[in-house]
Scaffold this active site. Structure first.
Site, PDB file in Angstrom:
ATOM      1  N   ARG A  69       0.829  -1.210   0.000  1.00 29.64           N
ATOM      2  CA  ARG A  69       0.000   0.000   0.000  1.00 29.64           C
ATOM      3  C   ARG A  69       0.870   1.269   0.000  1.00 29.64           C
ATOM      4  O   ARG A  69       0.527   2.265  -0.637  1.00 29.64           O
ATOM      5  CB  ARG A  69      -0.909  -0.015   1.229  1.00 29.64           C
ATOM      6  CG  ARG A  69      -1.882   1.131   1.249  1.00 29.64           C
ATOM      7  CD  ARG A  69      -2.926   0.954   2.339  1.00 29.64           C
ATOM      8  NE  ARG A  69      -3.952   1.961   2.262  1.00 29.64           N
ATOM      9  CZ  ARG A  69      -4.301   2.748   3.284  1.00 29.64           C
ATOM     10  NH1 ARG A  69      -3.691   2.633   4.448  1.00 29.64           N
ATOM     11  NH2 ARG A  69      -5.251   3.644   3.128  1.00 29.64           N
ATOM     12  N   HIS A  73       0.555   4.383  -2.534  1.00 30.84           N
ATOM     13  CA  HIS A  73       0.308   5.761  -2.087  1.00 30.84           C
ATOM     14  C   HIS A  73       1.458   6.693  -2.447  1.00 30.84           C
ATOM     15  O   HIS A  73       1.264   7.897  -2.541  1.00 30.84           O
ATOM     16  CB  HIS A  73       0.019   5.789  -0.587  1.00 30.84           C
ATOM     17  CG  HIS A  73      -1.373   5.367  -0.258  1.00 30.84           C
ATOM     18  ND1 HIS A  73      -2.059   5.802   0.840  1.00 30.84           N
ATOM     19  CD2 HIS A  73      -2.236   4.548  -0.917  1.00 30.84           C
ATOM     20  CE1 HIS A  73      -3.281   5.266   0.862  1.00 30.84           C
ATOM     21  NE2 HIS A  73      -3.397   4.491  -0.191  1.00 30.84           N
ATOM     22  N   ASN A 101      -3.939   8.781   4.821  1.00 27.01           N
ATOM     23  CA  ASN A 101      -2.692   8.193   5.314  1.00 27.01           C
ATOM     24  C   ASN A 101      -2.525   8.238   6.830  1.00 27.01           C
ATOM     25  O   ASN A 101      -1.935   7.327   7.418  1.00 27.01           O
ATOM     26  CB  ASN A 101      -1.490   8.909   4.676  1.00 27.01           C
ATOM     27  CG  ASN A 101      -1.337   8.572   3.204  1.00 27.01           C
ATOM     28  OD1 ASN A 101      -1.897   7.582   2.737  1.00 27.01           O
ATOM     29  ND2 ASN A 101      -0.598   9.384   2.473  1.00 27.01           N
TER      30      ASN A 101
HETATM   31  C1  HEM Z   1      -9.273   1.447  -5.825  1.00 26.35           C
HETATM   32  C2  HEM Z   1      -9.196   2.323  -4.862  1.00 26.35           C
HETATM   33  C3  HEM Z   1      -8.710   1.994  -3.475  1.00 26.35           C
HETATM   34  C4  HEM Z   1      -9.303   2.378  -2.328  1.00 26.35           C
HETATM   35  C5  HEM Z   1     -10.565   3.224  -2.199  1.00 26.35           C
HETATM   36  C6  HEM Z   1      -8.529   1.822  -1.246  1.00 26.35           C
HETATM   37  C7  HEM Z   1      -8.808   2.012   0.107  1.00 26.35           C
HETATM   38  C8  HEM Z   1      -8.184   1.355   1.135  1.00 26.35           C
HETATM   39  C9  HEM Z   1      -8.565   1.473   2.527  1.00 26.35           C
HETATM   40  C10 HEM Z   1      -9.652   2.379   3.067  1.00 26.35           C
HETATM   41  C11 HEM Z   1      -7.751   0.655   3.240  1.00 26.35           C
HETATM   42  C12 HEM Z   1      -7.771   0.447   4.748  1.00 26.35           C
HETATM   43  C13 HEM Z   1      -6.974   1.537   5.435  1.00 26.35           C
HETATM   44  C14 HEM Z   1      -7.200   1.591   6.917  1.00 26.35           C
HETATM   45  O1  HEM Z   1      -8.260   1.221   7.397  1.00 26.35           O
HETATM   46  O2  HEM Z   1      -6.255   2.013   7.647  1.00 26.35           O
HETATM   47  C15 HEM Z   1      -6.871   0.007   2.307  1.00 26.35           C
HETATM   48  C16 HEM Z   1      -5.901  -0.918   2.639  1.00 26.35           C
HETATM   49  C17 HEM Z   1      -5.041  -1.486   1.731  1.00 26.35           C
HETATM   50  N1  HEM Z   1      -4.911  -1.152   0.400  1.00 26.35           N
HETATM   51 FE1  HEM Z   1      -6.216  -0.070  -0.677  1.00 26.35          FE
HETATM   52  N2  HEM Z   1      -7.488   1.104  -1.759  1.00 26.35           N
HETATM   53  C18 HEM Z   1      -7.550   1.184  -3.122  1.00 26.35           C
HETATM   54  C19 HEM Z   1      -6.649   0.637  -4.003  1.00 26.35           C
HETATM   55  C20 HEM Z   1      -5.499  -0.044  -3.645  1.00 26.35           C
HETATM   56  C21 HEM Z   1      -4.437  -0.395  -4.544  1.00 26.35           C
HETATM   57  C22 HEM Z   1      -4.378  -0.029  -6.014  1.00 26.35           C
HETATM   58  C23 HEM Z   1      -3.508  -1.073  -3.800  1.00 26.35           C
HETATM   59  C24 HEM Z   1      -2.178  -1.640  -4.222  1.00 26.35           C
HETATM   60  C25 HEM Z   1      -1.826  -1.945  -5.452  1.00 26.35           C
HETATM   61  C26 HEM Z   1      -4.024  -1.161  -2.457  1.00 26.35           C
HETATM   62  C27 HEM Z   1      -3.420  -1.840  -1.415  1.00 26.35           C
HETATM   63  C28 HEM Z   1      -3.914  -1.910  -0.130  1.00 26.35           C
HETATM   64  C29 HEM Z   1      -3.404  -2.808   0.877  1.00 26.35           C
HETATM   65  C30 HEM Z   1      -2.336  -3.874   0.653  1.00 26.35           C
HETATM   66  C31 HEM Z   1      -4.100  -2.528   2.060  1.00 26.35           C
HETATM   67  C32 HEM Z   1      -3.874  -3.160   3.437  1.00 26.35           C
HETATM   68  C33 HEM Z   1      -2.786  -2.384   4.159  1.00 26.35           C
HETATM   69  C34 HEM Z   1      -2.429  -2.884   5.545  1.00 26.35           C
HETATM   70  O3  HEM Z   1      -2.963  -3.878   6.006  1.00 26.35           O
HETATM   71  O4  HEM Z   1      -1.601  -2.219   6.193  1.00 26.35           O
HETATM   72  N3  HEM Z   1      -5.214  -0.496  -2.387  1.00 26.35           N
HETATM   73  N4  HEM Z   1      -7.141   0.460   1.025  1.00 26.35           N
END
Ligand code: HEM
Ligand SMILES: *[C@@H]1O[C@H](CO)[C@@H](O)[C@H](O)[C@H]1NC(C)=O
Length: 334
Positions: A69, A73, A101
């Protein structure tokens, strides 16, 4: 006859003299990055990254997801130039504090530790942006995901922008079209968006990102109709309707939480996507078709994810004399 052929000839000449050189130029531009870039100058780089991520994951099984992630970002805010890693200074507000973030992005300490180790072997040689790109690939690999080539030679940016982070990072409560637009500005298309969203096959989200679906979706007094009821019951255990549960975490992929696989797409088909933005991929025929394709064919998903990661990793890179090679990832050199 002549006046019929002439426009076609003009178009042909235009293509040959204008578009072909332009295309070659763009190609050249991308070739500034090379897989072998550090082979001579920092051969230890790859072992250090592999070892540190392996060790960190043994202590914190969520780390791989957090690193993936972090790279995303970074790339979506002024390109893959490690701006996301910078601490706030008097000159700029950091991206670490932006809406999506703050209290959410993780993995900074690990990247800083990797950088410190890399500096001890090859000082002022490897950029933080490259470390981040390589760490993301390693994280995917160690989670059981596909290998993809990461061309390196990125340089680090000189500033960060909280405002740009707020503007460019997609949010879970945004409509699909708005999220799509945040990919297309970077030259990533609908397919890239759907395939990269599959990264949510690993990692966690905090309850405050989910609770809007569980109790009174869009002020309806009822849960989101697009959430499977047994998934909802399961989520209620970690995310009860009290403020104190806001920062508890739930798996993005409840089935195979730590495995990089295509279960994310199966979940969506079963109304078991975690975020509203995940589940929305079913609500549009074009994205729903891709979801179906990836759920049916894990090999297709792996190869397309790999290709889209390469595209994402090339967004707005700095090369040549641009930017700098930071000595510490959280600070610009002065
Ligand atoms: C399409 C739009 C996207 C949205 C709206 C989105 C939104 C989010 C949100 C809200 C979280 C949880 C954050 C939290 O609660 O602290 C998250 C986690 C995550 N996102 Fe996305 N995301 C998107 C696309 C992506 C993309 C393109 C990737 C990587 C190629 C990605 C990788 C991840 C990963 C791996 C996590 C887990 C992180 C962790 O456990 O520390 N996301 N995302
Ligand atoms: C182990 O992981 C936890 C978070 O789960 C973190 O707070 C701690 O600093 C980590 N310890 C080491 C040695 O990396």
């Amino acid at each position: 006859m002549v006046h019929k052929i002439f426009p076609q000839l003009t178009i042909l000449l235009f293509v040959i003299f204008c578009l072909v050189p332009l295309a070659c130029y763009c190609q050249l531009d991308n070739n500034d990055l090379q897989e072998e870039f550090y082979d001579k100058s920092c051969p230890m780089l790859y072992d250090i990254i592999e070892w540190y991520i392996d060790a960190a994951s043994k202590n914190d099984s969520r780390m791989a997801a957090s690193l993936l992630r972090l790279h995303f970002h970074d790339c979506f805010v002024n390109g893959c130039e490690a701006s996301v890693l910078l601490d706030e200074t008097e000159d700029f507000k950091g991206e670490k504090n932006s809406l999506g973030n703050h209290n959410s992005l993780r993995g900074f300490e690990l990247i800083d530790a990797i950088k410190e180790e890399v500096e001890s072997y090859c000082p002022s040689t490897v950029s933080c942006a490259d470390i981040l790109a390589l760490a993301a690939r390693e994280a995917v690999l160690q989670s059981g995901g596909p290998y993809y080539p990461v061309a390196v030679g990125r340089r680090d940016g000189l500033t960060a922008s909280e405002e740009d982070a707020n503007a460019h990072l997609p949010s879970f409560f945004e409509p699909l079209d708005d999220i799509t637009a945040k990919f297309t500005v970077h030259g990533l298309d609908l397919k890239d968006m759907v395939v990269l969203s599959g990264a949510h096959t690993i990692g966690f989200a905090q309850c405050d990102k989910v609770k809007g679906r569980l109790f009174s979706f869009k002020d309806s007094g009822k849960p989101d109709p697009d959430i499977d009821s047994s998934l909802r019951s399961r989520l209620l255990r970690t995310c009860p309707d009290v403020e104190t549960s806001d920062s508890n975490v739930v798996a993005l992929d409840y089935k195979t939480t730590y495995a990089f696989d295509n279960a994310y797409y199966h979940n969506l088909i079963n109304k078991a996507g975690l975020l509203q933005s995940d589940q929305a991929l079913i609500g549009n025929p074009d994205t729903a078709k891709l979801v179906n394709d990836y759920s049916n064919d894990p090999g297709l998903y792996e190869s397309e994810f790999a290709a889209s990661m390469v595209k994402m990793g090339n967004i707005g890179v700095l090369t040549g004399e641009a930017g700098q090679i930071r000595k510490k990832c959280n600070l610009v050199n002065y």
